[in-house]
Design a protein around this motif. Sequence first.
Motif, PDB file in Angstrom:
ATOM      1  N   LEU A  85     -10.250   3.904 -76.087  1.00 63.83           N
ATOM      2  CA  LEU A  85     -10.189   5.146 -76.852  1.00 63.83           C
ATOM      3  C   LEU A  85      -9.903   6.336 -75.942  1.00 63.83           C
ATOM      4  O   LEU A  85      -9.083   7.196 -76.262  1.00 63.83           O
ATOM      5  CB  LEU A  85     -11.506   5.355 -77.610  1.00 63.83           C
ATOM      6  N   TYR A  86     -10.586   6.378 -74.803  1.00 61.98           N
ATOM      7  CA  TYR A  86     -10.353   7.491 -73.870  1.00 61.98           C
ATOM      8  C   TYR A  86      -8.972   7.400 -73.234  1.00 61.98           C
ATOM      9  O   TYR A  86      -8.326   8.409 -72.990  1.00 61.98           O
ATOM     10  CB  TYR A  86     -11.461   7.526 -72.810  1.00 61.98           C
ATOM     11  N   GLU A  87      -8.514   6.204 -72.991  1.00 63.60           N
ATOM     12  CA  GLU A  87      -7.169   6.032 -72.412  1.00 63.60           C
ATOM     13  C   GLU A  87      -6.090   6.508 -73.384  1.00 63.60           C
ATOM     14  O   GLU A  87      -5.144   7.188 -72.988  1.00 63.60           O
ATOM     15  CB  GLU A  87      -6.944   4.568 -72.041  1.00 63.60           C
ATOM     16  N   ILE A  94     -16.178   3.191 -84.296  1.00 64.73           N
ATOM     17  CA  ILE A  94     -15.852   3.568 -82.919  1.00 64.73           C
ATOM     18  C   ILE A  94     -16.060   5.062 -82.657  1.00 64.73           C
ATOM     19  O   ILE A  94     -16.577   5.453 -81.611  1.00 64.73           O
ATOM     20  CB  ILE A  94     -14.416   3.134 -82.548  1.00 64.73           C
ATOM     21  N   LEU A  95     -15.704   5.903 -83.618  1.00 63.99           N
ATOM     22  CA  LEU A  95     -15.865   7.347 -83.419  1.00 63.99           C
ATOM     23  C   LEU A  95     -17.319   7.781 -83.560  1.00 63.99           C
ATOM     24  O   LEU A  95     -17.763   8.720 -82.894  1.00 63.99           O
ATOM     25  CB  LEU A  95     -14.983   8.127 -84.391  1.00 63.99           C
ATOM     26  N   SER A  96     -18.070   7.085 -84.414  1.00 67.92           N
ATOM     27  CA  SER A  96     -19.492   7.398 -84.594  1.00 67.92           C
ATOM     28  C   SER A  96     -20.302   7.074 -83.353  1.00 67.92           C
ATOM     29  O   SER A  96     -21.333   7.692 -83.096  1.00 67.92           O
ATOM     30  CB  SER A  96     -20.056   6.620 -85.789  1.00 67.92           C
ATOM     31  N   ARG A  97     -19.827   6.107 -82.580  1.00 66.59           N
ATOM     32  CA  ARG A  97     -20.582   5.671 -81.398  1.00 66.59           C
ATOM     33  C   ARG A  97     -20.397   6.591 -80.194  1.00 66.59           C
ATOM     34  O   ARG A  97     -21.104   6.465 -79.202  1.00 66.59           O
ATOM     35  CB  ARG A  97     -20.160   4.253 -81.006  1.00 66.59           C
ATOM     36  N   ILE A  98     -19.431   7.504 -80.274  1.00 65.14           N
ATOM     37  CA  ILE A  98     -19.118   8.360 -79.133  1.00 65.14           C
ATOM     38  C   ILE A  98     -20.342   9.124 -78.644  1.00 65.14           C
ATOM     39  O   ILE A  98     -20.580   9.242 -77.441  1.00 65.14           O
ATOM     40  CB  ILE A  98     -17.984   9.351 -79.487  1.00 65.14           C
ATOM     41  N   SER A  99     -21.146   9.634 -79.590  1.00 68.31           N
ATOM     42  CA  SER A  99     -22.278  10.486 -79.219  1.00 68.31           C
ATOM     43  C   SER A  99     -23.367   9.748 -78.453  1.00 68.31           C
ATOM     44  O   SER A  99     -24.190  10.383 -77.796  1.00 68.31           O
ATOM     45  CB  SER A  99     -22.886  11.139 -80.467  1.00 68.31           C
ATOM     46  N   THR A 120     -18.880  12.950 -70.503  1.00 66.42           N
ATOM     47  CA  THR A 120     -19.005  14.403 -70.529  1.00 66.42           C
ATOM     48  C   THR A 120     -18.081  15.037 -71.562  1.00 66.42           C
ATOM     49  O   THR A 120     -18.324  16.146 -71.996  1.00 66.42           O
ATOM     50  CB  THR A 120     -18.687  15.016 -69.143  1.00 66.42           C
ATOM     51  N   GLU A 121     -17.044  14.314 -71.958  1.00 63.42           N
ATOM     52  CA  GLU A 121     -16.110  14.852 -72.944  1.00 63.42           C
ATOM     53  C   GLU A 121     -15.764  13.785 -73.971  1.00 63.42           C
ATOM     54  O   GLU A 121     -15.675  12.604 -73.645  1.00 63.42           O
ATOM     55  CB  GLU A 121     -14.831  15.349 -72.259  1.00 63.42           C
ATOM     56  N   THR A 122     -15.558  14.228 -75.195  1.00 69.17           N
ATOM     57  CA  THR A 122     -15.147  13.303 -76.251  1.00 69.17           C
ATOM     58  C   THR A 122     -13.626  13.141 -76.215  1.00 69.17           C
ATOM     59  O   THR A 122     -12.927  13.934 -75.576  1.00 69.17           O
ATOM     60  CB  THR A 122     -15.540  13.859 -77.635  1.00 69.17           C
ATOM     61  N   GLU A 148     -18.928  18.894 -80.970  1.00 65.78           N
ATOM     62  CA  GLU A 148     -19.494  18.288 -79.758  1.00 65.78           C
ATOM     63  C   GLU A 148     -19.208  19.156 -78.531  1.00 65.78           C
ATOM     64  O   GLU A 148     -18.116  19.708 -78.383  1.00 65.78           O
ATOM     65  CB  GLU A 148     -18.907  16.890 -79.534  1.00 65.78           C
ATOM     66  N   LEU A 149     -20.199  19.245 -77.648  1.00 63.81           N
ATOM     67  CA  LEU A 149     -20.069  20.047 -76.431  1.00 63.81           C
ATOM     68  C   LEU A 149     -20.018  19.141 -75.210  1.00 63.81           C
ATOM     69  O   LEU A 149     -20.686  18.111 -75.159  1.00 63.81           O
ATOM     70  CB  LEU A 149     -21.261  20.999 -76.304  1.00 63.81           C
ATOM     71  N   ASN A 150     -19.212  19.524 -74.232  1.00 62.09           N
ATOM     72  CA  ASN A 150     -19.166  18.750 -72.986  1.00 62.09           C
ATOM     73  C   ASN A 150     -20.262  19.223 -72.036  1.00 62.09           C
ATOM     74  O   ASN A 150     -21.115  20.034 -72.406  1.00 62.09           O
ATOM     75  CB  ASN A 150     -17.768  18.803 -72.354  1.00 62.09           C
ATOM     76  N   SER A 151     -20.240  18.757 -70.802  1.00 62.12           N
ATOM     77  CA  SER A 151     -21.305  19.085 -69.851  1.00 62.12           C
ATOM     78  C   SER A 151     -21.326  20.562 -69.483  1.00 62.12           C
ATOM     79  O   SER A 151     -22.328  21.074 -68.985  1.00 62.12           O
ATOM     80  CB  SER A 151     -21.154  18.232 -68.581  1.00 62.12           C
TER      81      SER A 151
END
Length: 201
Positions: free
Chosen positions: A1-3, A23-28, A33-35, A62-65
């Motif tokens: 997904l990140y690729e 798959i998208l629900s599991r991101i959190s 550090t980033e979605t 969603e917020l990153n670091s």
Amino acid sequence: LYEVSLNGCVSTLKTLIQNGPLILSRISVYPYTETPLHIASLLGHLDFCEVLLQNSPSLATELNSEGRCPLHLASANGHTVVVKALLRTNPEMCLVGDKDEMLPLHFAAMRGRVGAIEELIKAKPDSIREMTKTDDGSVLHLCVRYNHLEALKLLVESLRSEHQFLYSLKDKEDNTLLRLAVKRRQIKVLFIHNLLDNTFY
């Protein structure tokens, strides 16, 4: 997904979602550090962003670091069409500050992203009034500080009828916009003088 977020391949994203609906629900729950929406917003992958937002609108919040949402990143990089898509999903993110309490509008002003600025102030006009928590002052001060004249013109025009507010704008060193421009010698002072109708003496 990140690729696939890096290359913005929409067909692969749709396949991943079809094969793994959660798959998208599991991101959190993963310590990234980033979605994927942060990455796609940073890179300006509009179609990819839209598929993510359609399937998981909460990704826009969603917020990153660094405490930044995808709107911060799209605004900073001037991806105006992505900014518009993010604002359609959740315009309230205009008013979310990062860990330094910088808004998406502040990032757009620092980089002179006129298109992004226009969309952000259209969505939340009051965001112009939010001062930075650093010594930089207002969003207009940021335009002067980083020498972005077109962005400054847009913001001044949007506040043309609010002379009292414009007159009161000062950074933490007590600089008005004109004084800061003179100090930094970054913008043609005469033009600033005419643009601001003598307001900032």
